[in-house]
Design an enzyme around this catalytic site. Sequence first.
Site, PDB file in Angstrom:
ATOM      1  N   HIS A 263       6.363  -6.156  21.601  1.00 50.66           N
ATOM      2  CA  HIS A 263       4.955  -5.772  21.654  1.00 50.66           C
ATOM      3  C   HIS A 263       4.533  -5.280  23.042  1.00 50.66           C
ATOM      4  CE1 HIS A 263       4.313  -7.286  17.644  1.00 50.66           C
ATOM      5  NE2 HIS A 263       4.675  -8.503  17.979  1.00 50.66           N
ATOM      6  N   ASP A 264       4.393  -6.197  23.978  1.00 52.30           N
ATOM      7  CA  ASP A 264       3.874  -5.850  25.309  1.00 52.30           C
ATOM      8  C   ASP A 264       4.759  -4.880  26.084  1.00 52.30           C
ATOM      9  OD1 ASP A 264       1.729  -7.496  24.774  1.00 52.30           O
ATOM     10  OD2 ASP A 264       2.571  -9.218  25.817  1.00 52.30           O
TER      11      ASP A 264
END
Length: 335
Positions: A263-264
């Site tokens: 994700h990040d």
Amino acid sequence: MTTSAVPPTIIDCDPGVDDAHALFAAIGARETSGLEAVTVVAGNVALRHTRRNALRIREAAGLDAAALPVYAGCPGPMIGPLTDAADVHGADGLDGAGLPEPRGEVEPVHAVAFLIERLRRAAAERRRVRLVTLGPLTNLATALVMAPDIADGLLEVRSMIGSAGRGNITPAAEFNAYVDPEALDRVATTLDAAGTDGVPFFVYGLTLTHTVTADHAEIAGYAALGSRAGQAVAGMLTTYLDRHRVVPLPGMGGAPADEAPLHDPCVIADLLAPGAVRAVPGRLRVVLHGPARGQTLASFGTGPEAGPRAIWMVEGDAGRLRAALLSAVAGLSRA
């Protein structure tokens, strides 16, 4: 050090396994990422853990407070109690990292106060700051409530938040948006209204991040680096993969794939590999009440009723993005 052509960059995060991966990459490629400071907020785990984790990551990357200051921010969302993700990231947020206790400490200034001062200085110097957010938007929203003029110091905001489709903490909501939807709503509205054309707000949601994944072969690449950072990323991703696999879209059937979404790190990878993610201008509206609280409604019309402007990052070259991350973390083994 960063070159003058690269905008100064602040990362606001809640480490967290995927935040840690993103931070290692941003530090390993500082000449490209422009990273100059880190602010932390409660999110994946409580603030006492996210501040400690940011320091552990900094020291594992070979930096100290003079090279990369860390500022601790808000201990919970703007309204209500904190919902964390310790079940995914571990009780302290960095399960599997194997990093020692930090020797350094955070700066003696609250992250919100730092953001206000830094962004006002950026506006005065006419060298605006890029803000990358990898957690709930509580720090930035609070700063904008206290000092709306700081929007003049923002070049852009790039956030891992939301989804143009399904959620991951509820059927409707992505985790960072769900933890503090009021903060997301405040940030999106304020950025849209700033100046003549607003501050560009790039949204990296689940629509993108569930297509950029790590499997066991990817993890082995980090382990092979032989550095403390590489071993930490490999250890964290191994544990993360056991808890957080890619889930098929509704109606597709089948079991979760043996790979975990990055994700990040997608936000950092896009900075390191420009053009690897397709951007679609649109609008974003946040659901604040009811069972869909935290849902982000994406639209691509032009009417103001559709919500504040946002640039949705919807499709990426997963191979390029993964390669950019591995290369950046490899840079730490050569530091």
